[in-house]
Design an enzyme around this catalytic site. Structure first.
Site, PDB file in Angstrom:
ATOM      1  N   HIS A  56       0.857  -1.187   0.000  1.00  0.00           N
ATOM      2  CA  HIS A  56       0.000   0.000   0.000  1.00  0.00           C
ATOM      3  C   HIS A  56       0.900   1.246   0.000  1.00  0.00           C
ATOM      4  O   HIS A  56       2.061   1.186   0.450  1.00  0.00           O
ATOM      5  CB  HIS A  56      -0.871   0.013   1.262  1.00  0.00           C
ATOM      6  CG  HIS A  56      -2.037  -0.932   1.197  1.00  0.00           C
ATOM      7  ND1 HIS A  56      -3.063  -0.914   2.116  1.00  0.00           N
ATOM      8  CD2 HIS A  56      -2.339  -1.921   0.320  1.00  0.00           C
ATOM      9  CE1 HIS A  56      -3.933  -1.848   1.810  1.00  0.00           C
ATOM     10  NE2 HIS A  56      -3.526  -2.479   0.736  1.00  0.00           N
ATOM     11  N   GLU A  58       1.026   3.870   1.911  1.00  0.00           N
ATOM     12  CA  GLU A  58       1.580   4.274   3.208  1.00  0.00           C
ATOM     13  C   GLU A  58       2.749   3.379   3.622  1.00  0.00           C
ATOM     14  O   GLU A  58       3.767   3.852   4.119  1.00  0.00           O
ATOM     15  CB  GLU A  58       0.509   4.201   4.312  1.00  0.00           C
ATOM     16  CG  GLU A  58      -0.732   5.035   4.070  1.00  0.00           C
ATOM     17  CD  GLU A  58      -1.847   4.227   3.439  1.00  0.00           C
ATOM     18  OE1 GLU A  58      -1.607   3.544   2.415  1.00  0.00           O
ATOM     19  OE2 GLU A  58      -2.980   4.277   3.967  1.00  0.00           O
ATOM     20  N   CYS A  86      -6.086   1.844   6.163  1.00  0.00           N
ATOM     21  CA  CYS A  86      -6.657   0.553   6.582  1.00  0.00           C
ATOM     22  C   CYS A  86      -5.972   0.133   7.894  1.00  0.00           C
ATOM     23  O   CYS A  86      -5.032   0.793   8.335  1.00  0.00           O
ATOM     24  CB  CYS A  86      -6.418  -0.490   5.481  1.00  0.00           C
ATOM     25  SG  CYS A  86      -4.710  -1.078   5.385  1.00  0.00           S
ATOM     26  N   CYS A  89      -2.096  -0.219   7.570  1.00  0.00           N
ATOM     27  CA  CYS A  89      -1.360   1.042   7.424  1.00  0.00           C
ATOM     28  C   CYS A  89      -1.460   1.891   8.692  1.00  0.00           C
ATOM     29  O   CYS A  89      -0.478   2.528   9.098  1.00  0.00           O
ATOM     30  CB  CYS A  89      -1.839   1.787   6.189  1.00  0.00           C
ATOM     31  SG  CYS A  89      -1.391   0.891   4.686  1.00  0.00           S
TER      32      CYS A  89
END
Lengths: 164, 164
Positions: A56, A58, A86, A89
């Site tokens: 992801h 992040e 999420c 993260c």
């Protein structure tokens, strides 16, 4: 620039990252990490390209920032991300001790900063963050809406073509 | 071996990983990922060595497994880990769609599978896991207790030496 203008400025950089993701067929989410006014990391979602579940925006930005600073503690940093993080993260933000998180659109399905959980403000953990939401939220959300609309239209087109 | 014996067997492999971490001065936590009876990834916490905040045992094992299978979806796998996962690692488990998670000791400070949250069994997310806890819990916990005791004794020793 005042604080709010700065937040807009860095969020626009995160949106540029999200656009790079979209250009690769990835869900458009982007992140940047700033320290003392300097962008020390920028990244976008690469899950399909890498076939690695943890890539992801992040997570990638946090790892880049750790490498740049030579430390797992990202003190005095701010993380800008186009979509509410999420659980993975948000957890990585806690692990890296990022003091401030600024995000664009809410994620009602998996957002764990405000929507489903408030992981960044749980006093039981050994770190909490200052959170600013709703920075260019409409524009950040629009990137996602446009991406999924194009995906659906593409699927429909392919289906039509296969019926011809 | 029956199911419970298999769980013990793979948890012992995760404990071997944890011991590798301790030997490097890292908090001893280890993980392995199994698929069709084959260990496809094994890893241990490397936060201090790498100075990368996300290099927990589970995150490293998940990435290794994704690379091995060439997919971000770790279908038909089981993750064994010596300590209850934190929010970041529980989130990564959800992201990679691991169907079954087996852990040793509970983490009352940050555990997000049973202790503080039940992230792997939240119906609002698009994935849930079958969870087995308490597999060699005492042995897994002992690894941590021994590590932190040795750390404290070492600190005391250094302090005494500096006063001589």
């Amino acid at each position: 620039m005042n604080g709010s203008e700065l937040d807009h400025f860095y969020m626009q950089l995160a949106m540029e990252e999200a656009e790079k993701a979209a250009a690769k067929g990835e869900v458009p989410i982007g992140a940047v990490i700033v320290r003392d006014g300097e962008v020390i990391a920028r990244a976008h979602n690469l899950r399909e390209t890498t076939q690695n579940a943890v890539t992801h925006a992040e997570l990638l930005a946090i790892q880049e920032a750790c490498q740049k600073l030579g430390s797992w503690r990202l003190e005095n940093t701010q993380l800008y991300v186009t979509l509410e993080p999420c659980p993975m993260c948000a957890g990585a933000i806690l692990q890296s001790r990022i003091p401030r998180v600024i995000y664009g659109a809410r994620d009602v399905k998996a957002g764990s900063v405000d929507s489903l959980y408030r992981l960044l403000n749980d006093e039981r953990f050994n770190h909490q963050c200052d959170v600013t939401e709703n920075v260019l939220a409409e524009e950040c959300g629009q990137l996602l809406t446009n991406f999924f609309r194009a995906l659906r239209e593409n699927k429909k087109k392919k289906k039509r073509e296969s019926l011809l």
